[in-house]
Design a protein around this motif. Structure first.
Motif, PDB file in Angstrom:
ATOM      1  N   GLY A  71       0.071  16.440   6.672  1.00 63.07           N
ATOM      2  CA  GLY A  71      -0.770  15.585   5.835  1.00 63.07           C
ATOM      3  C   GLY A  71      -0.488  14.111   6.003  1.00 63.07           C
ATOM      4  N   ARG A  72      -0.020  13.711   7.174  1.00 62.58           N
ATOM      5  CA  ARG A  72       0.302  12.301   7.425  1.00 62.58           C
ATOM      6  C   ARG A  72      -0.683  11.687   8.407  1.00 62.58           C
ATOM      7  N   MET A  73      -1.956  11.861   8.115  1.00 60.60           N
ATOM      8  CA  MET A  73      -3.005  11.345   8.985  1.00 60.60           C
ATOM      9  C   MET A  73      -3.428   9.960   8.508  1.00 60.60           C
ATOM     10  N   ASP A  74      -2.824   8.955   9.062  1.00 59.95           N
ATOM     11  CA  ASP A  74      -3.066   7.572   8.647  1.00 59.95           C
ATOM     12  C   ASP A  74      -4.145   6.968   9.532  1.00 59.95           C
ATOM     13  N   ILE A  75      -5.400   7.121   9.125  1.00 56.55           N
ATOM     14  CA  ILE A  75      -6.521   6.614   9.913  1.00 56.55           C
ATOM     15  C   ILE A  75      -7.412   5.742   9.032  1.00 56.55           C
ATOM     16  N   PRO A  76      -8.206   4.871   9.644  1.00 49.88           N
ATOM     17  CA  PRO A  76      -9.020   3.932   8.873  1.00 49.88           C
ATOM     18  C   PRO A  76     -10.070   4.605   7.990  1.00 49.88           C
ATOM     19  N   ALA A  77     -10.509   3.883   6.981  1.00 48.09           N
ATOM     20  CA  ALA A  77     -11.537   4.377   6.060  1.00 48.09           C
ATOM     21  C   ALA A  77     -12.831   4.683   6.811  1.00 48.09           C
ATOM     22  N   GLY A  78     -13.427   5.813   6.456  1.00 45.14           N
ATOM     23  CA  GLY A  78     -14.683   6.202   7.076  1.00 45.14           C
ATOM     24  C   GLY A  78     -14.541   6.947   8.387  1.00 45.14           C
ATOM     25  N   LYS A  79     -13.321   7.045   8.900  1.00 45.40           N
ATOM     26  CA  LYS A  79     -13.073   7.728  10.170  1.00 45.40           C
ATOM     27  C   LYS A  79     -12.715   9.202   9.930  1.00 45.40           C
ATOM     28  N   HIS A  80     -12.742   9.979  11.012  1.00 41.46           N
ATOM     29  CA  HIS A  80     -12.499  11.421  10.934  1.00 41.46           C
ATOM     30  C   HIS A  80     -11.372  11.806  11.888  1.00 41.46           C
ATOM     31  N   PRO A  81     -10.414  12.609  11.465  1.00 39.59           N
ATOM     32  CA  PRO A  81      -9.347  13.014  12.383  1.00 39.59           C
ATOM     33  C   PRO A  81      -9.813  14.110  13.341  1.00 39.59           C
ATOM     34  N   VAL A  82      -9.270  14.090  14.547  1.00 38.22           N
ATOM     35  CA  VAL A  82      -9.459  15.166  15.506  1.00 38.22           C
ATOM     36  C   VAL A  82      -8.098  15.410  16.153  1.00 38.22           C
ATOM     37  N   VAL A  83      -7.738  16.673  16.297  1.00 39.84           N
ATOM     38  CA  VAL A  83      -6.453  17.028  16.904  1.00 39.84           C
ATOM     39  C   VAL A  83      -6.723  17.527  18.322  1.00 39.84           C
ATOM     40  N   LEU A  84      -6.145  16.847  19.304  1.00 40.60           N
ATOM     41  CA  LEU A  84      -6.294  17.230  20.705  1.00 40.60           C
ATOM     42  C   LEU A  84      -5.054  18.020  21.115  1.00 40.60           C
ATOM     43  N   THR A  85      -5.228  19.281  21.499  1.00 43.98           N
ATOM     44  CA  THR A  85      -4.093  20.116  21.873  1.00 43.98           C
ATOM     45  C   THR A  85      -4.251  20.611  23.307  1.00 43.98           C
ATOM     46  N   PHE A  86      -3.124  20.681  24.018  1.00 45.43           N
ATOM     47  CA  PHE A  86      -3.117  21.067  25.423  1.00 45.43           C
ATOM     48  C   PHE A  86      -2.104  22.196  25.621  1.00 45.43           C
ATOM     49  N   ASP A  87      -2.582  23.338  26.110  1.00 44.16           N
ATOM     50  CA  ASP A  87      -1.729  24.512  26.273  1.00 44.16           C
ATOM     51  C   ASP A  87      -1.209  24.664  27.703  1.00 44.16           C
ATOM     52  N   ASP A  88      -0.015  25.238  27.818  1.00 40.25           N
ATOM     53  CA  ASP A  88       0.559  25.731  29.076  1.00 40.25           C
ATOM     54  C   ASP A  88       1.210  24.659  29.945  1.00 40.25           C
ATOM     55  N   SER A  89       1.226  23.409  29.536  1.00 42.14           N
ATOM     56  CA  SER A  89       1.887  22.311  30.252  1.00 42.14           C
ATOM     57  C   SER A  89       1.600  22.318  31.752  1.00 42.14           C
ATOM     58  N   SER A  90       0.315  22.223  32.078  1.00 43.79           N
ATOM     59  CA  SER A  90      -0.127  22.167  33.470  1.00 43.79           C
ATOM     60  C   SER A  90       0.051  20.762  34.039  1.00 43.79           C
ATOM     61  N   PRO A  91       0.383  20.638  35.349  1.00 40.78           N
ATOM     62  CA  PRO A  91       0.468  19.309  35.979  1.00 40.78           C
ATOM     63  C   PRO A  91      -0.848  18.545  35.891  1.00 40.78           C
ATOM     64  N   SER A  92      -1.974  19.276  35.748  1.00 37.02           N
ATOM     65  CA  SER A  92      -3.263  18.602  35.638  1.00 37.02           C
ATOM     66  C   SER A  92      -3.391  17.860  34.310  1.00 37.02           C
ATOM     67  N   GLN A  93      -2.550  18.211  33.356  1.00 38.71           N
ATOM     68  CA  GLN A  93      -2.555  17.520  32.067  1.00 38.71           C
ATOM     69  C   GLN A  93      -1.734  16.239  32.126  1.00 38.71           C
ATOM     70  N   PHE A  94      -0.598  16.317  32.797  1.00 37.90           N
ATOM     71  CA  PHE A  94       0.271  15.136  32.838  1.00 37.90           C
ATOM     72  C   PHE A  94       1.216  15.189  34.038  1.00 37.90           C
ATOM     73  N   GLU A  95       1.224  14.099  34.769  1.00 40.37           N
ATOM     74  CA  GLU A  95       2.157  13.913  35.868  1.00 40.37           C
ATOM     75  C   GLU A  95       2.274  12.418  36.131  1.00 40.37           C
ATOM     76  N   LEU A  96       3.458  11.967  36.452  1.00 40.85           N
ATOM     77  CA  LEU A  96       3.695  10.558  36.714  1.00 40.85           C
ATOM     78  C   LEU A  96       3.595  10.260  38.203  1.00 40.85           C
TER      79      LEU A  96
END
Length: 355
Positions: free
Chosen positions: A118-143
């Motif tokens: 319950g710690r969603m600190d977002i501006p007034a009038g805005k809507h939260p969205v949770v972006l989740t990524f499963d399986d830790s694929s290199p296509s999600q993140f790599e440096l």
């Protein structure tokens, strides 16, 4: 001999009976030093300020039609690849298009940990969205060689969209397994996790081996979850707050995934995420179930996804705005229309702001 002293503070009037110790010339400075009078004046002033503050906050919440008991889309992604191999894959272009839509429709990304606590600190009038990524694929993140996210990975695209839309936030939650973005050594794994955490991303448990927990005995469930928990805590100084179940399969007793012990590892999560297929309830709503939080698969409107995937649900939330979580801009309050009061979770009653 006595008299009634009237002290006015804002719109509050306090009457205090003062006893005089004898006949004086009429100059009674001692009453101004009476601690009871001072305390009453101070309390009245504080009450007036608080009442005015609540009135202001209530008016502000009503103006933006805040509904912090509403529904929150939790989107589920897997691989981000040029040539999708299954229904869970998305192309970089498709992923970017969805993020651009979210930003244009006043969504602000929050992590799974921020959502369940319950710690969603977002501006007034805005809507939260949770972006989740499963399986830790290199296509999600790599440096790359410079320490920046490789182009067309999920993180690179998300960072770019957030830069173009500063209010959107470039954050999400990665549910990792032993594959760990294709990294094999502890040093490499720690590097990628530390980079993500340092940028505000959240790391969640997806179990170590991505095995279905359905039908398994309690001891086996505890061991699988604990092994994934240790995988994360052995690499970084951060304890996962949530878990996403492999294949969305719940164990025979749902609580086993939320809380348990195996060997010297104990876990106690704030939420357990499934694999589909509706928006999730606000964490302030009585209908919120931390044992089984639904997620929405990212996909266009076709086949089963004509009703139950991201494009369809975002269309529905847009058309039914009164059902969507809308922030009042104050993380310390939970604002909602008065008629929704029966749905308020009483553990958050101290933050309630009906209008």
């Amino acid at each position: 001999m006595g008299r009634l002293k009237v002290v006015t503070v804002g719109t509050v009037v306090v009457a205090v009976s003062a006893t005089m110790s004898g006949c004086t010339s009429g100059n009674d400075d001692s009453q101004g030093k009476d601690p009871k009078v001072a305390a009453a004046v101070k309390a009245s002033a504080a009450a007036a300020v608080q009442a005015n503050l609540i009135k202001t906050k209530t008016a502000a919440a009503a103006k933006v039609k805040a509904n912090e008991l509403g529904q929150v889309p939790v989107l589920m992604y897997h691989r981000i690849v040029d040539k999708p191999g299954n229904q869970d894959d998305r192309t970089p272009e498709q992923f970017r298009t969805e993020l651009e839509r979210l930003a244009a429709e006043d969504y602000v990304a929050v992590t799974a940990a921020e959502y369940v606590t319950g710690r969603m600190d977002i501006p007034a009038g805005k809507h939260p969205v949770v972006l989740t990524f499963d399986d830790s694929s290199p296509s999600q993140f790599e440096l790359d060689g410079t320490g920046a996210p490789k182009p067309n990975t999920a993180v690179a695209i998300l960072q770019d969209v957030a830069q173009r839309h500063p209010g959107f936030r470039g954050v999400g939650t990665f549910y990792v397994t032993r594959d760990m973005f294709g990294k094999t050594t502890p040093e490499e794994r720690a590097q990628v996790l530390l980079w993500l955490v340092g940028k505000g991303y959240d790391i969640g448990n997806h179990t170590h081996d991505h095995l279905s927990l359905r039908g398994k005995p309690e001891k086996t469930v505890n061991a699988e979850v604990a092994k994934g928990h240790r995988l994360i805590t052995s690499l970084i100084n951060a304890v996962p707050v949530t878990i996403a179940l492999p294949y969305g399969n719940q164990p025979n007793t749902k609580e086993w995934a939320l809380k348990g012990t195996s060997g010297d590892v104990s876990y106690n999560y704030g939420g357990v995420f499934l694999a589909g297929y509706t928006p999730a309830m606000s964490p302030f709503n009585k209908k919120f179930d931390p044992l089984g939080i639904p997620r929405i698969r990212s996909m266009d409107k076709k086949g089963d996804c004509a009703r139950f995937c991201s494009v369809a649900w975002l269309d529905w939330l847009k058309a039914n705005a009164d059902e969507r979580y809308t922030s009042d801009g104050d993380a310390k309050t939970v604002a909602y229309p008065k008629f929704k009061a029966p749905f308020m979770l009483m553990s958050f009653a101290g933050r309630s702001l009906p209008y």
